[in-house]
Write an enzyme that holds these catalytic residues in place. Structure first.
Site, PDB file in Angstrom:
ATOM      1  N   GLU A  82       8.159  17.890  98.617  1.00  0.00           N
ATOM      2  CA  GLU A  82       8.520  17.037  97.590  1.00  0.00           C
ATOM      3  C   GLU A  82       9.648  17.857  96.877  1.00  0.00           C
ATOM      4  OE1 GLU A  82       6.959  14.680  96.219  1.00  0.00           O
ATOM      5  OE2 GLU A  82       5.090  14.438  97.836  1.00  0.00           O
ATOM      6  N   THR A 132      16.224  25.480  98.730  1.00  0.00           N
ATOM      7  CA  THR A 132      17.619  25.443  97.911  1.00  0.00           C
ATOM      8  C   THR A 132      18.168  25.993  97.231  1.00  0.00           C
ATOM      9  OG1 THR A 132      17.774  24.182  95.767  1.00  0.00           O
ATOM     10  CG2 THR A 132      15.705  25.154  96.521  1.00  0.00           C
ATOM     11  N   ASP A 133      19.410  26.011  96.438  1.00  0.00           N
ATOM     12  CA  ASP A 133      19.788  27.612  95.927  1.00  0.00           C
ATOM     13  C   ASP A 133      18.776  27.488  94.039  1.00  0.00           C
ATOM     14  OD1 ASP A 133      20.116  24.651  94.628  1.00  0.00           O
ATOM     15  OD2 ASP A 133      22.391  25.171  94.308  1.00  0.00           O
ATOM     16  N   GLU A 134      18.150  26.623  94.133  1.00  0.00           N
ATOM     17  CA  GLU A 134      17.969  26.123  92.433  1.00  0.00           C
ATOM     18  C   GLU A 134      16.746  27.746  92.822  1.00  0.00           C
ATOM     19  OE1 GLU A 134      15.901  22.249  90.967  1.00  0.00           O
ATOM     20  OE2 GLU A 134      17.515  21.761  92.069  1.00  0.00           O
ATOM     21  N   TYR A 158       9.415  22.993  90.756  1.00  0.00           N
ATOM     22  CA  TYR A 158       9.901  22.051  92.388  1.00  0.00           C
ATOM     23  C   TYR A 158      10.161  23.818  93.075  1.00  0.00           C
ATOM     24  CZ  TYR A 158      13.240  20.974  95.495  1.00  0.00           C
ATOM     25  OH  TYR A 158      14.118  21.480  96.814  1.00  0.00           O
ATOM     26  N   LYS A 162       9.473  25.946  95.667  1.00  0.00           N
ATOM     27  CA  LYS A 162      10.169  25.958  97.305  1.00  0.00           C
ATOM     28  C   LYS A 162      10.383  28.065  97.366  1.00  0.00           C
ATOM     29  CE  LYS A 162      12.483  23.930  99.398  1.00  0.00           C
ATOM     30  NZ  LYS A 162      12.153  23.081 100.997  1.00  0.00           N
ATOM     31  N   PRO A 213      21.322   6.545  82.572  1.00  0.00           N
ATOM     32  CA  PRO A 213      20.540   7.466  81.586  1.00  0.00           C
ATOM     33  C   PRO A 213      20.970   8.754  81.872  1.00  0.00           C
ATOM     34  CG  PRO A 213      19.412   6.541  83.438  1.00  0.00           C
ATOM     35  CD  PRO A 213      20.702   6.100  83.900  1.00  0.00           C
ATOM     36  N   HIS A 293      15.898  22.844  81.601  1.00  0.00           N
ATOM     37  CA  HIS A 293      17.079  21.996  82.289  1.00  0.00           C
ATOM     38  C   HIS A 293      17.753  22.848  83.130  1.00  0.00           C
ATOM     39  CE1 HIS A 293      20.204  18.051  82.798  1.00  0.00           C
ATOM     40  NE2 HIS A 293      19.573  19.082  84.238  1.00  0.00           N
TER      41      HIS A 293
HETATM   42  P1  NAD Z   1      13.365  13.640 101.040  1.00  0.00           P
HETATM   43  O1  NAD Z   1      12.616  14.222  98.871  1.00  0.00           O
HETATM   44  O2  NAD Z   1      14.485  12.730 100.294  1.00  0.00           O
HETATM   45  O3  NAD Z   1      12.737  14.218 101.965  1.00  0.00           O
HETATM   46  C1  NAD Z   1      11.529  14.988 102.206  1.00  0.00           C
HETATM   47  C2  NAD Z   1      10.618  14.082 103.632  1.00  0.00           C
HETATM   48  O4  NAD Z   1       9.813  14.956 103.240  1.00  0.00           O
HETATM   49  C3  NAD Z   1      10.316  12.734 103.429  1.00  0.00           C
HETATM   50  O5  NAD Z   1      10.626  12.640 104.839  1.00  0.00           O
HETATM   51  C4  NAD Z   1       8.536  12.574 102.949  1.00  0.00           C
HETATM   52  O6  NAD Z   1       8.164  11.674 103.864  1.00  0.00           O
HETATM   53  C5  NAD Z   1       8.025  13.611 104.425  1.00  0.00           C
HETATM   54  N1  NAD Z   1       6.865  14.921 103.559  1.00  0.00           N
HETATM   55  C6  NAD Z   1       7.049  14.527 102.267  1.00  0.00           C
HETATM   56  N2  NAD Z   1       5.799  15.599 101.846  1.00  0.00           N
HETATM   57  C7  NAD Z   1       5.165  15.410 103.082  1.00  0.00           C
HETATM   58  C8  NAD Z   1       4.003  15.877 103.816  1.00  0.00           C
HETATM   59  N3  NAD Z   1       3.190  16.702 103.485  1.00  0.00           N
HETATM   60  N4  NAD Z   1       4.367  15.967 105.479  1.00  0.00           N
HETATM   61  C9  NAD Z   1       4.905  15.574 105.781  1.00  0.00           C
HETATM   62  N5  NAD Z   1       6.040  14.915 105.596  1.00  0.00           N
HETATM   63  C10 NAD Z   1       6.316  15.373 103.994  1.00  0.00           C
HETATM   64  O7  NAD Z   1      14.155  15.264 100.700  1.00  0.00           O
HETATM   65  P2  NAD Z   1      15.651  15.885 100.797  1.00  0.00           P
HETATM   66  O8  NAD Z   1      17.117  15.792 100.162  1.00  0.00           O
HETATM   67  O9  NAD Z   1      15.660  15.430 102.462  1.00  0.00           O
HETATM   68  O10 NAD Z   1      15.462  17.137 101.716  1.00  0.00           O
HETATM   69  C11 NAD Z   1      14.868  17.718 102.218  1.00  0.00           C
HETATM   70  C12 NAD Z   1      14.415  19.764 102.288  1.00  0.00           C
HETATM   71  O11 NAD Z   1      15.731  19.998 101.323  1.00  0.00           O
HETATM   72  C13 NAD Z   1      13.770  19.781 101.385  1.00  0.00           C
HETATM   73  O12 NAD Z   1      13.181  20.907 101.650  1.00  0.00           O
HETATM   74  C14 NAD Z   1      14.646  19.862  99.813  1.00  0.00           C
HETATM   75  O13 NAD Z   1      13.813  20.690  98.649  1.00  0.00           O
HETATM   76  C15 NAD Z   1      15.460  20.593 100.671  1.00  0.00           C
HETATM   77  N6  NAD Z   1      17.136  20.508  99.479  1.00  0.00           N
HETATM   78  C16 NAD Z   1      17.406  19.630  99.193  1.00  0.00           C
HETATM   79  C17 NAD Z   1      18.518  19.250  99.056  1.00  0.00           C
HETATM   80  C18 NAD Z   1      18.949  18.092  98.183  1.00  0.00           C
HETATM   81  O14 NAD Z   1      20.253  18.243  97.182  1.00  0.00           O
HETATM   82  N7  NAD Z   1      18.873  17.241  98.175  1.00  0.00           N
HETATM   83  C19 NAD Z   1      19.778  20.655  98.460  1.00  0.00           C
HETATM   84  C20 NAD Z   1      18.751  22.203  99.029  1.00  0.00           C
HETATM   85  C21 NAD Z   1      17.584  21.902  99.896  1.00  0.00           C
HETATM   86  O1  DAU Z   2      20.407  21.948  93.870  1.00  0.00           O
HETATM   87  C1  DAU Z   2      19.253  21.673  94.952  1.00  0.00           C
HETATM   88  C2  DAU Z   2      18.601  20.780  94.691  1.00  0.00           C
HETATM   89  O2  DAU Z   2      19.509  19.320  93.865  1.00  0.00           O
HETATM   90  C3  DAU Z   2      17.935  20.358  95.596  1.00  0.00           C
HETATM   91  O3  DAU Z   2      17.250  21.716  95.833  1.00  0.00           O
HETATM   92  C4  DAU Z   2      17.065  18.892  94.829  1.00  0.00           C
HETATM   93  O4  DAU Z   2      15.734  18.807  96.251  1.00  0.00           O
HETATM   94  C5  DAU Z   2      17.659  18.190  94.421  1.00  0.00           C
HETATM   95  O5  DAU Z   2      16.713  17.046  94.298  1.00  0.00           O
HETATM   96  C6  DAU Z   2      18.622  18.630  93.580  1.00  0.00           C
HETATM   97  O6  DAU Z   2      17.860  18.723  91.699  1.00  0.00           O
HETATM   98  P1  DAU Z   2      18.718  18.413  90.638  1.00  0.00           P
HETATM   99  O7  DAU Z   2      17.521  18.479  89.980  1.00  0.00           O
HETATM  100  O8  DAU Z   2      20.120  19.543  90.822  1.00  0.00           O
HETATM  101  O9  DAU Z   2      18.877  16.792  90.994  1.00  0.00           O
HETATM  102  P2  DAU Z   2      18.646  15.540  90.434  1.00  0.00           P
HETATM  103  O10 DAU Z   2      19.973  14.632  91.053  1.00  0.00           O
HETATM  104  O11 DAU Z   2      17.884  15.291  89.504  1.00  0.00           O
HETATM  105  O12 DAU Z   2      19.749  15.791  89.240  1.00  0.00           O
HETATM  106  C7  DAU Z   2      20.609  16.365  89.160  1.00  0.00           C
HETATM  107  C8  DAU Z   2      21.912  16.315  87.661  1.00  0.00           C
HETATM  108  O13 DAU Z   2      21.731  15.191  86.843  1.00  0.00           O
HETATM  109  C9  DAU Z   2      21.127  17.409  86.622  1.00  0.00           C
HETATM  110  O14 DAU Z   2      21.520  18.033  85.811  1.00  0.00           O
HETATM  111  C10 DAU Z   2      19.700  16.502  86.090  1.00  0.00           C
HETATM  112  C11 DAU Z   2      20.734  15.392  86.087  1.00  0.00           C
HETATM  113  N1  DAU Z   2      20.457  13.876  86.025  1.00  0.00           N
HETATM  114  C12 DAU Z   2      19.781  13.818  87.375  1.00  0.00           C
HETATM  115  C13 DAU Z   2      19.195  12.272  86.548  1.00  0.00           C
HETATM  116  C14 DAU Z   2      18.096  11.488  87.633  1.00  0.00           C
HETATM  117  C15 DAU Z   2      20.526  13.043  84.987  1.00  0.00           C
HETATM  118  O15 DAU Z   2      21.369  13.085  83.980  1.00  0.00           O
HETATM  119  N2  DAU Z   2      20.300  11.626  84.246  1.00  0.00           N
HETATM  120  C16 DAU Z   2      19.355  11.513  85.667  1.00  0.00           C
HETATM  121  O16 DAU Z   2      18.144  10.112  86.049  1.00  0.00           O
END
Ligand code: NAD
Ligand code: DAU
Length: 354
Positions: A82, A132-134, A158, A162, A213, A293
Site C-alpha cells: 500500500e 522509500t526515502d520517507e 505509510y 515501510k 488541490p 506533512h
Molecule cells: P503502487 O501503489 O502503484 O502499486 C502497488 C502494487 O502492489 C499494486 O499492483 C497492488 O495491486 C499491489 N499490492 C498491494 N497490496 C498487495 C498485496 N497484499 N499482495 C500482493 N500485491 C499487492 O505502488 P508503487 O508506487 O509502484 O510503489 C511500489 C513500491 O515502491 C512500494 O513498495 C513503495 O513503497 C515503493 N516506493 C514508491 C515510490 C513512489 O514514488 N511511488 C518511491 C519509493 C519507493
Molecule cells: O518519497 C517517496 C514516496 O513518494 C513514496 O514512498 C510514496 O509511495 C509516494 O506516494 C510518494 O509520497 P508523497 O507523499 O511524497 O507523494 P504524493 O504524490 O502523495 O505527494 C507529493 C507532494 O504533493 C506532497 O508534499 C503532498 C502534495 N500533494 C499531494 C496530493 C496528492 C498535494 O499538494 N496535493 C495533492 O492532491
C-alpha cells in the site's frame, strides 16, 4: 532463469518489469493482488514465458511457498505495498497488513527457499526490498540530504510500515545471513502512475480543467526521479548490489510542489492551451494540509553512484514534459483507472466529483 516480482501491476513494478525484459532479463513471475492500484492491462501484452501473472496476496504464505518451489527464482524483488500516504492516514490497517505482515511473510518464505538451495544457487540468491526515502522522516530547509546512515524517523503510518519492512530485512541478513538488500528511493513520476499521487493527479485534472488541490502552502519539497531511472537502479542493485547493504536512490531534482505544478501547467499552456487565453495554473486551489506533512525530502545517492555507477538519465524538465505527453496520449489508460474506486476516493478525500 526466473525472478519473482511482487506488485508488478503497480506503477514502479510495471516500469521495472518492462525495463528488465527490454534489457534481455529473465522471465518474471509476478505476484500481485490487483488492488485498486494494480492494473492487469499494463502487462497483458507480454507472453506468459516473459510475464506470468499470479493474482494473490503477499500475506499468503502457502502461495508464496508454492511459487518459490514451482519456479525456483534466482531472486525476489518485493515491490507490493500500500503506497499512498493519504490513504495510510485515513485507513492505516491495510498498510500494517500488506507492508509489515506481507513483507514478513515473503521474507519467511524466501528464507526457507534459500535454505533449500545449495552451492552456486544459494550464493547467487538475492531478496531486494524496495523501500522509500520517507523512512528517514522530514528535513529542514538547510539540512544535508538523507544518506544511508540517516536515522530512521518515519512520520506517517505509510512510512512507519515501510520502515518496519526495512528493519525486518536488515534483521534477516544480520541474524540468518539471508541475502536481503534494501533501496530507499525518492518520489517517482512517469508512465502508469495511479492518479492519486501529485503529478498524475495534477496533469489529469489540469487537462480536464478541474481544480488543482495544493496541500497547505505548497512549499513542501520532494526530490523527483523518473520511474525508468528508478527501475534501472533496482536492476543494478539486483545484479551487483551486496547482501545486507542499503542503497539510496535520488533524482538530484528537489522541487517545491508549487514549482512542479507550474511546470505541468506551462507544458499544458504550450501544448494544449485553454480557450480564451486562460492559464492552467489558475485552476490551483489551496486546500487543508496533510496531517503530519513532511516538509522536505532530499536523497544523497553518492553510494549507488560510486559503487554501482548509477546516475539518473532524465532531467526533471524533460521527464516532466514526457510525463505530461504520456498522460495526454494515453487517455484510454487514464479512463480505465479513473472509474469506480478512484471517483469514490476523490469524493471521500477532496469532496471532489469524479
Ligand atoms: P503502487 O501503489 O502503484 O502499486 C502497488 C502494487 O502492489 C499494486 O499492483 C497492488 O495491486 C499491489 N499490492 C498491494 N497490496 C498487495 C498485496 N497484499 N499482495 C500482493 N500485491 C499487492 O505502488 P508503487 O508506487 O509502484 O510503489 C511500489 C513500491 O515502491 C512500494 O513498495 C513503495 O513503497 C515503493 N516506493 C514508491 C515510490 C513512489 O514514488 N511511488 C518511491 C519509493 C519507493
Ligand atoms: O518519497 C517517496 C514516496 O513518494 C513514496 O514512498 C510514496 O509511495 C509516494 O506516494 C510518494 O509520497 P508523497 O507523499 O511524497 O507523494 P504524493 O504524490 O502523495 O505527494 C507529493 C507532494 O504533493 C506532497 O508534499 C503532498 C502534495 N500533494 C499531494 C496530493 C496528492 C498535494 O499538494 N496535493 C495533492 O492532491
Amino acid at each position: 532463469m526466473t525472478i519473482l516480482v511482487t506488485g508488478g501491476l503497480g506503477f514502479i513494478g510495471t516500469n521495472f518489469i518492462l525495463g528488465h525484459l527490454a534489457s534481455g532479463g529473465d522471465g518474471v513471475v509476478d505476484l500481485d493482488l490487483a488492488t485498486y492500484a494494480g492494473n492487469p492491462a499494463n502487462l497483458s501484452h507480454l507472453p506468459d514465458g516473459e510475464h506470468l501473472l499470479v493474482r494473490g496476496d503477499v500475506c499468503d504464505r502457502a502461495l508464496a511457498d508454492r511459487l518459490l518451489a514451482e519456479h525456483r527464482p534466482r531472486a525476489v524483488v518485493h515491490l507490493a505495498a500500500e503506497s499512498h500516504v493519504d490513504r495510510s492516514i485515513s485507513g492505516p490497517a491495510a498498510f500494517v497488513q500488506t507492508n509489515i505482515v506481507g513483507t514478513f511473510t515473503l521474507l519467511e518464505a524466501a528464507k526457507a527457499h534459500w535454505e533449500s538451495l545449495d552451492g552456486v544457487g544459494r550464493d547467487a540468491f538475492r531478496f531486494l526490498y524496495v523501500s522509500t526515502d520517507e523512512v528517514y522522516g522530514s528535513l529542514g530547509p538547510d539540512d544535508p540530504p538523507f544518506t544511508e546512515r540517516s536515522p530512521c524517523a518515519p512520520n506517517s503510518p505509510y512510512s512507519a510500515s515501510k520502515a518496519a519492512g526495512d528493519h525486518l530485512a536488515r534483521s534477516y541478513f544480520k541474524t540468518y545471513g539471508f541475502p536481503a538488500m534494501t533501496t530507499h528511493c525518492s518520489n517517482n513520476y512517469g508512465p502508469y502512475q495511479f492518479p492519486e499521487k501529485l503529478i498524475p493527479l495534477m496533469i489529469i485534472n489540469a487537462i480536464a480543467e478541474k481544480p488543482l488541490p495544493v496541500y497547505g502552502d505548497g512549499r513542501q519539497v520532494r526530490d523527483w526521479i523518473h520511474v525508468e531511472d528508478h527501475a534501472r537502479a533496482l536492476s543494478l542493485v539486483l545484479e551487483r548490489g551486496a547482501p545486507g547493504e542499503t542503497y539510496n536512490v535520488g533524482g538530484r531534482s528537489e522541487r517545491a510542489n508549487m514549482e512542479v505544478l507550474e511546470g505541468i501547467c506551462t507544458v499544458l499552456d504550450e501544448t494544449a492551451p485553454r480557450a480564451g487565453g486562460l492559464r492552467h495554473i489558475d485552476l490551483a486551489v489551496h486546500v487543508a494540509d496533510r496531517p503530519g506533512h513532511d516538509r522536505r525530502y532530499a536523497v544523497d545517492s553518492t553510494k549507488i553512484e560510486e559503487e554501482l555507477g548509477f546516475y539518473p538519465s532524465y532531467s526533471f524538465p524533460d521527464g516532466l514534459e514526457a510525463a505530461v505527453c504520456w498522460y495526454r496520449t494515453n487517455s484510454r489508460w487514464v479512463e480505465s483507472v479513473t472509474s469506480g474506486e478512484y471517483r469514490d476516493w476523490l469524493k471521500r478525500h477532496y469532496g471532489m466529483g469524479g
